[in-house]
Design an enzyme around this catalytic site. Structure first.
Site, PDB file in Angstrom:
ATOM      1  CE  LYS A  83      -3.928  -2.157   2.673  1.00  0.00           C
ATOM      2  NZ  LYS A  83      -4.529  -2.416   3.832  1.00  0.00           N
ATOM      3  CB  ALA A 107      -2.202   0.044   9.059  1.00  0.00           C
ATOM      4  CG  ASP A 108      -3.543  -5.507   5.559  1.00  0.00           C
ATOM      5  OD1 ASP A 108      -4.508  -4.926   4.648  1.00  0.00           O
ATOM      6  OD2 ASP A 108      -3.719  -6.807   5.755  1.00  0.00           O
ATOM      7  CB  THR A 109      -5.421  -5.652  10.960  1.00  0.00           C
ATOM      8  OG1 THR A 109      -5.121  -4.539  11.136  1.00  0.00           O
ATOM      9  CG2 THR A 109      -5.806  -6.736  11.817  1.00  0.00           C
ATOM     10  N   GLY A 167       0.098  -5.034  10.469  1.00  0.00           N
ATOM     11  CA  GLY A 167       1.521  -4.715   9.964  1.00  0.00           C
ATOM     12  C   GLY A 167       1.298  -2.982   9.500  1.00  0.00           C
TER      13      GLY A 167
END
Length: 192
Positions: free
Chosen positions: A58, A75-77, A112
């Site tokens: 991203k 961010a990524d979850t 992250g």
């Protein structure tokens, strides 16, 4: 509060209202800008590397256009139970399947984050253990009908009704489960 960033324009590349609110609560000025990115990752990545990979993907979408005094935060979850990576459910049936799998079990929520400027990149992941009580079909159906958690990894939001009645323990950051390990982000921004 983060005086080292006072000359920088922060960009939060996320559509998540929860992430917007947490960054706002830090007292930071930021703009929201998103780009479409195919969130596809190599299948051989370890679970804790997946959200880092996706957050870096991203951030990379902004790399060519970042100004000298701009910093983008992505961010990524994901939710991980055994070897199953749970992203956002595609619909009601998948949401039910996910919540039934999480019922009466522990799982990991891994977020992250990537912080990127013209000259520096910092990426990290934070993991929180979450345990659900035994959820009844009635509770799962009520939650899905009333909260429609299709925009949440693992088909649930800890800050919503199901978190109130169903989560009986966590180890690690609560805010990580909401979708942004805000304490670690603050720490990294303070030395960026």
């Amino acid at each position: 509060m983060l005086n080292n960033l006072k000359d920088y324009q922060l960009i939060l590349a996320s559509q998540s209202p929860r992430r917007h609110q947490m960054l706002k609560e830090l007292g930071l000025n930021f703009t929201i800008k998103t780009k479409e990115v195919d969130e596809i990752y190599p299948k051989d990545l370890e679970a804790d590397q997946i959200p880092i990979y996706l957050s870096e993907l991203k951030a990379a979408a902004f790399e060519a256009e970042l100004g000298e005094k701009e910093i983008v935060i992505t961010a990524d979850t994901i939710v991980c139970i055994d070897d199953w990576i749970l992203g956002k459910p595609a619909g009601r049936a998948e949401a039910i399947k996910m919540l039934k799998a999480l019922s009466n079990r522990s799982h990991q929520v891994i977020s992250g984050v990537c912080i990127l400027s013209k000259t520096k990149k910092v990426s990290f992941a934070t993991t929180t253990q979450v345990h659900f009580k035994d959820l009844s079909d009635e509770e799962i159906n009520y939650y899905i009908e009333n909260y429609q958690p299709y925009d949440k990894a693992g088909a649930y939001g800890i800050q919503e009704w199901i978190g109130f009645i169903g989560i009986d323990g966590i180890e690690g950051s609560y805010f990580n489960v909401v979708g942004l390990p805000i304490q670690r982000l603050y720490q990294e921004l303070s030395i960026f």
